[in-house]
Design a protein around this motif. Structure first.
Motif, short mmCIF file in Angstrom:
data_model
loop_
_atom_site.label_atom_id
_atom_site.label_comp_id
_atom_site.label_asym_id
_atom_site.label_seq_id
_atom_site.Cartn_x
_atom_site.Cartn_y
_atom_site.Cartn_z
N VAL A 52 0.84 -1.21 0.00
CA VAL A 52 0.00 0.00 0.00
C VAL A 52 0.87 1.25 0.00
O VAL A 52 0.63 2.20 -0.77
CB VAL A 52 -0.96 -0.01 1.21
N TRP A 53 1.87 1.30 0.87
CA TRP A 53 2.73 2.47 0.95
C TRP A 53 3.49 2.69 -0.36
O TRP A 53 3.66 3.83 -0.80
CB TRP A 53 3.71 2.33 2.11
N THR A 54 3.97 1.60 -0.95
CA THR A 54 4.71 1.73 -2.22
C THR A 54 3.80 2.25 -3.32
O THR A 54 4.19 3.11 -4.13
CB THR A 54 5.30 0.37 -2.62
N GLU A 55 2.56 1.75 -3.35
CA GLU A 55 1.61 2.19 -4.38
C GLU A 55 1.27 3.67 -4.23
O GLU A 55 1.10 4.38 -5.21
CB GLU A 55 0.34 1.35 -4.28
N LYS A 56 1.20 4.13 -2.97
CA LYS A 56 0.88 5.54 -2.72
C LYS A 56 2.11 6.44 -2.75
O LYS A 56 1.99 7.66 -2.55
CB LYS A 56 0.19 5.68 -1.37
N GLY A 57 3.27 5.88 -2.97
CA GLY A 57 4.49 6.67 -3.02
C GLY A 57 5.00 7.09 -1.66
O GLY A 57 5.86 7.98 -1.55
N ARG A 58 4.52 6.45 -0.61
CA ARG A 58 4.97 6.78 0.74
C ARG A 58 6.22 5.98 1.07
O ARG A 58 6.29 4.79 0.79
CB ARG A 58 3.87 6.45 1.75
#
Length: 507
Positions: A158-164
């Motif tokens: 999720v974080w990778t997909e959101k660029g976090r």
């Protein structure tokens, strides 16, 4: 069942640490390891000792198991909520003045939130242990580790997909998810599959010492009356009588262990490293190298406590002596194998799995601890089975104090190498103290050839056969580095174990 699931959890946890090392890095692992001692102290205060006391009480008085569980939960959950509130309220001073790392402050509320869930599943597991039903506690370990790994993987996605950016927060959220999953699993099992109570004490607990300090123990008849009903407060009092000495022992050991974990990065900065460098080095040592060294202990930690207790109850000193000789021999066998494997493949494993050369260097250095570490653990289990729990406690305290002295005085002068010397010295001292203590109870039959010389010679032969095999099968070199090392380690271990069994049978 517990040994098998424990081994599964250790394997899962091993690969979980590999995944964490590649996502949050060595410095993140160091921060995660610094906060964990605080959780260990909370567990010792509100869960660990009560779990053991509850299992002992319920095993002897199964008809009052539910009442004992409610009593344990009332104390454990109350203490855990109080500790969680204290950690959350005083997170900044705790991080700055206790953990000596202000960056730990944001993670303390997450750890604090996991304490009540940990207390809940610890008490329920203690109840099941006392009822001689190990399936639920065993499966809860697997559920905890599995949910933790899946949660961390989903968060990373999720974080990778959101660029976090992926930070160390990930590890703490995974820890909380694992504790919540284990608590929910055990709670659901308790509601759906409650264990049946019996009017008799469980096998092996017929001779449980009476609780002479308990308020209802007015006569021998009432002390040994396992079917007699007692009030909630009488049961609670009995549990506390059992739990408080255990709590004191565990608390002392956890405080000493916490001091070690907190002081190592601080002493590394005194050696001249920066804060990030100190935390990274600490993370590599504790989260990458040490799991390799501890992993084989899942095999050596055999359930010797009941066997030792049975031998002592029958006054069978010959049985105790043979058990000691067998334990020492097996610990030496496993330790010598680990020295050979980690010396040969330590650097390869560290670089291929963790992409960290320091991890490989630490594995190669720490492998010399293995025989003494496994020996001390096994003999400590026998001592507990013989009722020498006080001896085991004081021996562990002495070994930890010795290690702390190296942390305080050797690390500022010699760096992390000073701590490694301290580890070796403390494990040597602990193994020696265990041997001397047990030798007073039953003579230990020392056979240097069988315990040391024979396994060393067989290990050299196994390495020679492996070298010849690699020379005759060039295809092995085309395998990925880790797979190649794993195949060779598996082959060497099989040859080594097979030859030990063969020569033992001939003897």
């Amino acid at each position: 069942l517990l040994t098998f699931t424990g081994l599964i959890c250790r394997i899962l946890g091993f690969f979980y640490r590999i995944y964490l090392s590649r996502t949050i890095g060595a410095e993140g692992l160091g921060l995660y390891q610094m906060v964990h001692p605080l959780f260990g102290i909370c567990f010792a205060l509100c869960a660990g000792s009560l779990q053991t006391a509850l299992s002992q009480y319920v095993a002897a008085r199964q008809s009052q198991g539910k009442k004992a569980l409610m009593a344990a939960l009332s104390v454990s959950l109350s203490l855990s909520v109080l500790l969680a509130w204290l950690i959350t309220s005083f997170r900044t001073p705790l991080a700055r003045y206790v953990l000596l790392e202000p960056r730990c402050a944001p993670f303390l509320p997450v750890i604090a939130l996991s304490v009540p869930f940990c207390a809940l599943h610890a008490c329920i597991n203690g109840y099941y242990y006392g009822m001689q039903k190990t399936r639920v506690p065993a499966l809860s370990q697997v559920a905890e580790q599995g949910i933790r790994m899946v949660t961390v993987w989903l968060i990373v996605c999720v974080w990778t997909e959101k660029g976090r950016p992926v930070t160390v927060d990930l590890a703490f959220y995974g820890h909380l998810a694992g504790e919540m999953a284990s608590a929910l699993f055990t709670l659901m099992c308790l509601g759906a599959f409650p264990p049946r109570s019996e009017k008799r004490p469980a096998p092996g607990f017929q001779n449980l010492p009476p609780l002479s300090q308990a308020p209802y123990s007015s006569s021998p008849e009432t002390e040994h009356s396992f079917g007699t009903e007692h009030s909630f407060f009488q049961v609670l009092s009995s549990l506390l009588i059992l739990a408080l000495p255990l709590m004191g022992n565990r608390l002392v050991l956890n405080i000493l262990g916490s001091a070690e974990a907190i002081w190592i990065p601080d002493r590394l900065t005194a050696f001249g490293l920066s804060d990030p460098q100190a935390l990274s080095l600490y993370g590599v040592l504790t989260s990458m190298a040490m799991p390799f060294i501890f992993f084989p202990s899942a095999i050596t930690n055999s359930m010797l406590l009941p066997s030792a207790a049975e031998a002592q109850s029958r006054g069978n000193k010959e049985r105790i002596s043979s058990m000691l000789a067998l334990s020492i021999r097996c610990s030496c066998y496993m330790g010598i194998l680990c020295i050979g494997i980690f010396t040969r493949f330590g650097n390869t494993l560290g670089i291929s799995l963790f992409h960290n050369q320091q991890a490989g260097a630490f594995i190669t250095t720490l492998c010399w601890l293995c025989p003494f570490m496994y020996l001390a653990t096994t003999l400590g289990s026998i001592q507990n089975g013989l009722g020498k729990t006080s001896s085991t406690f004081f021996q562990n305290v002495a070994a930890m104090i010795l290690r702390l002295l190296f942390v305080l005085f050797a690390i500022p002068s010699f760096g992390i190498q000073g701590y490694l010397w301290g580890l070796l010295a403390s494990e040597l001292a602990l193994a020696l103290m265990c041997c001397l203590s047990l030798n007073r109870i039953a003579p230990i039959g020392w056979d240097v050839f069988s315990m040391v010389v024979k396994p060393v010679l067989i290990l050299l032969i196994a390495f020679g056969i492996n070298f010849a095999l690699c020379a005759f099968i060039p295809a092995l070199s085309s395998l990925p580095v880790f797979l190649n090392a794993a195949v060779q380690i598996g082959f060497i271990s099989l040859v080594y174990g097979g030859m030990l069994v063969l020569f033992h049978k001939k003897k």
